[in-house]
Every structure is written in C-alpha cells, then in structure tokens.
Design an enzyme around this catalytic site. Structure first.
Site, PDB file in Angstrom:
ATOM      1  N   ASN A 114      11.134  -1.135  -1.755  1.00  0.00           N
ATOM      2  CA  ASN A 114      11.031  -0.492  -3.366  1.00  0.00           C
ATOM      3  C   ASN A 114      11.891  -1.376  -4.296  1.00  0.00           C
ATOM      4  O   ASN A 114      11.995  -2.225  -4.382  1.00  0.00           O
ATOM      5  CB  ASN A 114      12.165   0.662  -3.326  1.00  0.00           C
ATOM      6  CG  ASN A 114      12.323   1.851  -2.372  1.00  0.00           C
ATOM      7  OD1 ASN A 114      11.157   2.091  -1.273  1.00  0.00           O
ATOM      8  ND2 ASN A 114      13.388   2.989  -2.381  1.00  0.00           N
ATOM      9  N   ASP A 116      12.110   0.272  -7.721  1.00  0.00           N
ATOM     10  CA  ASP A 116      12.805   1.086  -8.444  1.00  0.00           C
ATOM     11  C   ASP A 116      14.035  -0.417  -8.982  1.00  0.00           C
ATOM     12  O   ASP A 116      14.682  -1.300  -7.674  1.00  0.00           O
ATOM     13  CB  ASP A 116      13.327   1.795  -8.437  1.00  0.00           C
ATOM     14  CG  ASP A 116      13.957   2.025  -7.209  1.00  0.00           C
ATOM     15  OD1 ASP A 116      14.797   1.831  -6.150  1.00  0.00           O
ATOM     16  OD2 ASP A 116      13.449   3.182  -5.692  1.00  0.00           O
ATOM     17  N   HIS A 131       9.153  -5.930  -1.410  1.00  0.00           N
ATOM     18  CA  HIS A 131       7.790  -5.683  -2.460  1.00  0.00           C
ATOM     19  C   HIS A 131       7.818  -6.019  -3.651  1.00  0.00           C
ATOM     20  O   HIS A 131       7.613  -5.167  -4.641  1.00  0.00           O
ATOM     21  CB  HIS A 131       7.479  -4.438  -2.226  1.00  0.00           C
ATOM     22  CG  HIS A 131       6.541  -4.318  -0.425  1.00  0.00           C
ATOM     23  ND1 HIS A 131       6.898  -3.225  -0.605  1.00  0.00           N
ATOM     24  CD2 HIS A 131       6.333  -5.382   0.034  1.00  0.00           C
ATOM     25  CE1 HIS A 131       6.585  -3.078   1.098  1.00  0.00           C
ATOM     26  NE2 HIS A 131       5.742  -4.311   1.416  1.00  0.00           N
ATOM     27  N   GLY A 198      14.377   6.148   5.610  1.00  0.00           N
ATOM     28  CA  GLY A 198      13.197   6.779   4.650  1.00  0.00           C
ATOM     29  C   GLY A 198      11.970   5.684   4.281  1.00  0.00           C
ATOM     30  O   GLY A 198      11.711   5.427   3.359  1.00  0.00           O
ATOM     31  N   ASN A 224      15.525   9.105   8.973  1.00  0.00           N
ATOM     32  CA  ASN A 224      14.968  10.038   8.135  1.00  0.00           C
ATOM     33  C   ASN A 224      14.347  10.627   8.086  1.00  0.00           C
ATOM     34  O   ASN A 224      14.960  11.815   9.117  1.00  0.00           O
ATOM     35  CB  ASN A 224      13.441   9.076   8.958  1.00  0.00           C
ATOM     36  CG  ASN A 224      11.662   8.593   7.909  1.00  0.00           C
ATOM     37  OD1 ASN A 224      12.444   7.989   6.406  1.00  0.00           O
ATOM     38  ND2 ASN A 224      11.411   9.376   8.106  1.00  0.00           N
ATOM     39  N   LEU A 225      13.712  11.306   6.972  1.00  0.00           N
ATOM     40  CA  LEU A 225      13.429  12.446   6.832  1.00  0.00           C
ATOM     41  C   LEU A 225      12.544  13.613   8.135  1.00  0.00           C
ATOM     42  O   LEU A 225      13.208  14.621   8.828  1.00  0.00           O
ATOM     43  CB  LEU A 225      12.456  12.805   5.867  1.00  0.00           C
ATOM     44  CG  LEU A 225      12.822  14.957   5.388  1.00  0.00           C
ATOM     45  CD1 LEU A 225      14.286  15.595   4.874  1.00  0.00           C
ATOM     46  CD2 LEU A 225      11.649  14.990   4.082  1.00  0.00           C
ATOM     47  N   GLU A 226      11.828  12.903   8.927  1.00  0.00           N
ATOM     48  CA  GLU A 226      10.945  13.069  10.161  1.00  0.00           C
ATOM     49  C   GLU A 226      10.863  12.187  11.321  1.00  0.00           C
ATOM     50  O   GLU A 226      10.546  10.113  10.783  1.00  0.00           O
ATOM     51  CB  GLU A 226       9.776  13.443   9.615  1.00  0.00           C
ATOM     52  CG  GLU A 226       8.749  12.942   8.367  1.00  0.00           C
ATOM     53  CD  GLU A 226       8.159  13.478   7.839  1.00  0.00           C
ATOM     54  OE1 GLU A 226       7.612  14.610   7.517  1.00  0.00           O
ATOM     55  OE2 GLU A 226       7.153  12.497   7.188  1.00  0.00           O
ATOM     56  N   ALA A 240      18.280  11.898   3.033  1.00  0.00           N
ATOM     57  CA  ALA A 240      18.878  10.271   3.395  1.00  0.00           C
ATOM     58  C   ALA A 240      20.053  10.748   2.377  1.00  0.00           C
ATOM     59  O   ALA A 240      21.566  10.167   2.337  1.00  0.00           O
ATOM     60  CB  ALA A 240      18.090   9.678   2.116  1.00  0.00           C
TER      61      ALA A 240
HETATM   62  P1  NAD Z   1       6.075   5.953   2.781  1.00  0.00           P
HETATM   63  O1  NAD Z   1       5.905   7.101   1.237  1.00  0.00           O
HETATM   64  O2  NAD Z   1       5.177   5.317   3.107  1.00  0.00           O
HETATM   65  O3  NAD Z   1       7.529   6.764   3.203  1.00  0.00           O
HETATM   66  C1  NAD Z   1       7.843   7.596   3.375  1.00  0.00           C
HETATM   67  C2  NAD Z   1       9.257   8.102   3.650  1.00  0.00           C
HETATM   68  O4  NAD Z   1      10.438   8.502   4.075  1.00  0.00           O
HETATM   69  C3  NAD Z   1       9.017   8.924   5.212  1.00  0.00           C
HETATM   70  O5  NAD Z   1       8.630   8.858   6.425  1.00  0.00           O
HETATM   71  C4  NAD Z   1       9.021  10.769   4.887  1.00  0.00           C
HETATM   72  O6  NAD Z   1       9.597  11.244   5.882  1.00  0.00           O
HETATM   73  C5  NAD Z   1      10.820   9.913   4.815  1.00  0.00           C
HETATM   74  N1  NAD Z   1      11.309  10.713   3.287  1.00  0.00           N
HETATM   75  C6  NAD Z   1      10.811  11.325   2.322  1.00  0.00           C
HETATM   76  N2  NAD Z   1      11.675  12.426   1.806  1.00  0.00           N
HETATM   77  C7  NAD Z   1      12.791  11.715   2.306  1.00  0.00           C
HETATM   78  C8  NAD Z   1      14.788  12.040   1.786  1.00  0.00           C
HETATM   79  N3  NAD Z   1      14.914  12.577   1.484  1.00  0.00           N
HETATM   80  N4  NAD Z   1      15.436  11.029   2.950  1.00  0.00           N
HETATM   81  C9  NAD Z   1      14.944  10.601   4.275  1.00  0.00           C
HETATM   82  N5  NAD Z   1      13.978  10.181   4.481  1.00  0.00           N
HETATM   83  C10 NAD Z   1      12.718  11.028   3.331  1.00  0.00           C
HETATM   84  O7  NAD Z   1       6.704   4.683   1.776  1.00  0.00           O
HETATM   85  P2  NAD Z   1       7.879   3.419   2.209  1.00  0.00           P
HETATM   86  O8  NAD Z   1       8.099   3.675   3.968  1.00  0.00           O
HETATM   87  O9  NAD Z   1       8.930   3.011   1.510  1.00  0.00           O
HETATM   88  O10 NAD Z   1       6.099   2.672   1.981  1.00  0.00           O
HETATM   89  C11 NAD Z   1       5.251   2.771   1.635  1.00  0.00           C
HETATM   90  C12 NAD Z   1       5.139   1.421  -0.186  1.00  0.00           C
HETATM   91  O11 NAD Z   1       5.254   1.670  -0.968  1.00  0.00           O
HETATM   92  C13 NAD Z   1       6.196   0.069   0.606  1.00  0.00           C
HETATM   93  O12 NAD Z   1       5.678  -0.755   0.009  1.00  0.00           O
HETATM   94  C14 NAD Z   1       7.536   1.241  -0.532  1.00  0.00           C
HETATM   95  O13 NAD Z   1       8.543   0.766  -1.166  1.00  0.00           O
HETATM   96  C15 NAD Z   1       6.512   2.246  -1.860  1.00  0.00           C
HETATM   97  N6  NAD Z   1       7.278   2.434  -2.784  1.00  0.00           N
HETATM   98  C16 NAD Z   1       8.299   2.349  -3.417  1.00  0.00           C
HETATM   99  C17 NAD Z   1       8.696   3.123  -4.400  1.00  0.00           C
HETATM  100  C18 NAD Z   1       9.900   3.263  -4.657  1.00  0.00           C
HETATM  101  O14 NAD Z   1      10.018   1.969  -5.542  1.00  0.00           O
HETATM  102  N7  NAD Z   1      10.661   4.634  -5.434  1.00  0.00           N
HETATM  103  C19 NAD Z   1       8.338   4.927  -4.568  1.00  0.00           C
HETATM  104  C20 NAD Z   1       6.845   4.962  -3.508  1.00  0.00           C
HETATM  105  C21 NAD Z   1       6.394   3.665  -3.242  1.00  0.00           C
END
Ligand code: NAD
Length: 253
Positions: A114, A116, A131, A198, A224-226, A240
């Site tokens: 992330n 953030d 990242h 997540g 993970n959620l799923e 989470a």
């Molecule tokens: P992704 O969007 O590909 O996957 C998110 C995963 O989180 C999914 O498997 C989903 O089922 C799960 N999920 C969703 N809500 C949830 C919850 N409440 N509790 C538990 N699990 C939950 O994200 P990724 O695998 O991190 O890859 C995407 C890329 O984009 C990464 O580099 C990511 O960090 C970045 N990104 C970062 C942010 C951020 O900084 N917050 C936001 C969006 C994407």
C-alpha cells in the site's frame, strides 16, 4: 492460533488439521489494498475499484506518465487528498498489527504494497513500502525523495533542481522494480510464519512471497475476504477488521 504446551506450539491450519511447530521467532506480514478497504480507500480490482475508472496503462506505468504527466499528477493528487482527509483513518486491522509489533518478542517485519500511510498512523514502526508512498515525490534527476502533502503538477519546482517537470510520484509503477527487495527476501527466507493480508496475489513479486517463505518451511497464512487461489498452508476468510485482530491476538497468547 497457538496453544502453549511445554516446548511446542500447535498451529491450526484452516481449523482442519493441527501441526506442531516451535515458538515463532520471526514473522513477516505482507499487506495489500484489502487491509485499507474498511478505512474507505478503494482496492484496485473490485468491480467499483480504482482500475474501473482509471486504466492502469494511463496512470500506473512510466509510459503513461511520459504521455500525459498531468493526468498522472491529478490521479495521485486525488489519492493523496483522500488519504489526508479527516474521513480516512487506520482501522482495527492496522491497529492490531501495530499492537502485535509492539508486544511480540521476536523479529517482526511488515511489508506493505500500500502507498497510504495508515500503518504508520496506527503505530507500526518496522514498515517497508515496497510500492512506494503517496506522501513522497522523487526528483527524476537526482533520485532524491521529498515529503509532499499538497498537489503536484508539471509546474511544481523540484526542491533540488529548482526547475519544473522533474518530479514524479514516489510510487512503483507496473514494469518498475519494487523497493527494498533484498531486505524483504532476507526476511522471508528467515521467517517462521508468513502472513498475507488483503492482497489478491495478482501483482508480482509480492504474489510469490509465500513461496519464498516456504523454502525454509515457514508456515504460510492468508487472511482475506475471499479465496485467491494461492496455496498457503492456512486460509482465514473474513473482513480484515475481524480476522486480523483475532489471528494476531491468538499468536500472542
Ligand atoms: P487488489 O485490489 O488486487 O486486491 C485486494 C484484495 O483484498 C482482494 O483479494 C480482496 O478480496 C481483498 N479484500 C477486499 N476488501 C477486504 C477486506 N475488507 N478485508 C480483507 N480483504 C479484503 O490489491 P493488491 O493485491 O494490494 O494489489 C494492487 C496494487 O495496488 C498493490 O500495489 C496495492 O497496494 C495497490 N493499491 C494500494 C492502495 C492503498 O494504498 N490503500 C489502494 C489500492 C491499490
């Protein structure tokens, strides 16, 4: 979940089988967008997620930035503004990891995909942003990294070069090398437990971390959620904010 016996800890794998292991001395946690979803930050791949409105090749590749830097600046300006708004705060999952880091007596490394700052705001200390970070920008000439809270555009002057057009978000785009990989690989190869939280497992190399951890026979767990289809030793499904506090409290007792 661990149960203390004289010298052994017992680990529940998906509540189906139990296998003994020694008390863990080293834990690596990987987090993805899912841990911040309940704080109000969209994940990338959900149907209503970020990619739905912003094609990846336009806002998250070096080629997209070369083609249209202003569009890329605006995309990250919006993300930054969102993260800095009063509405976005660390949730119970971020807090549980910070508490665990504070109380666990072994080595603990938190690797996040992330960008953030919610882990730091929750109190986590040993965090690697593989990242990059939304609240940082980088000079294309000197590679120096600066903090940023305001909006960035093509006319923003670099703090070192004093000329416009030299700054980019300090974020790893598709096709670029993630940060801290040596340190991460060393920790993965030495850990007893690897927990992925997540993350969909769609982004390499983070998607292969559980395999690296398994080389030294670490116990690998997915929260993970799923289901994601990855072959972890154990999977715990749920939001989470529910599963992360429960799992890490279990590790401490
Ligand atoms: P992704 O969007 O590909 O996957 C998110 C995963 O989180 C999914 O498997 C989903 O089922 C799960 N999920 C969703 N809500 C949830 C919850 N409440 N509790 C538990 N699990 C939950 O994200 P990724 O695998 O991190 O890859 C995407 C890329 O984009 C990464 O580099 C990511 O960090 C970045 N990104 C970062 C942010 C951020 O900084 N917050 C936001 C969006 C994407």
């Amino acid at each position: 979940m661990f149960f203390k016996l004289p010298c052994l800890y017992y680990v529940f794998d998906s509540f189906a089988n139990i296998r003994p292991m020694e008390k863990p001395s080293s834990i690596v946690v990987l987090t993805g967008a899912g841990i911040s979803a309940e704080s109000g930050i969209e994940t990338f791949r959900a149907a209503d997620g970020l990619w739905a409105n912003h094609p990846v090749d336009e806002v998250a590749t070096p080629e997209g930035f070369a083609r249209n830097p202003q569009l890329v600046y605006e995309f990250y300006n919006q993300r930054r503004e969102q993260v800095l708004s009063d509405d976005i705060n660390p949730n119970a999952a971020h807090t549980a990891l910070a508490k665990f880091e504070h109380e666990f007596e072994g080595n603990f490394l938190l690797v996040t995909q992330n960008i953030d700052n919610l882990h730091e705001r929750a109190g986590s200390r040993n965090v690697l942003h593989m990242h990059g970070e939304l609240l940082k920008m980088r000079c294309l000439n000197s590679q120096m990294v600066f903090d940023i809270r305001e909006s960035l555009n093509f006319d923003t002057q670099c703090q070192c070069c004093r000329s416009p057009g030299n700054l980019r978000p300090h974020v790893v785009w598709f096709g670029e090398m993630p940060f801290h990989m040596n340190q991460i690989n060393m920790a993965l190869e030495a850990c007893d437990i690897f927990v992925a939280i997540g993350t969909s497992g769609n982004v390499y190399p983070a998607s292969s971390f559980y395999q690296t951890a398994k080389i030294r026979r670490a116990h690998t767990v997915e929260l993970n959620l799923e289901e994601t289809g990855s072959s972890f030793d154990a999977h715990v499904y749920g939001q989470a904010t529910e599963v992360v506090p429960r799992y890490f409290e279990g590790l401490l007792t």
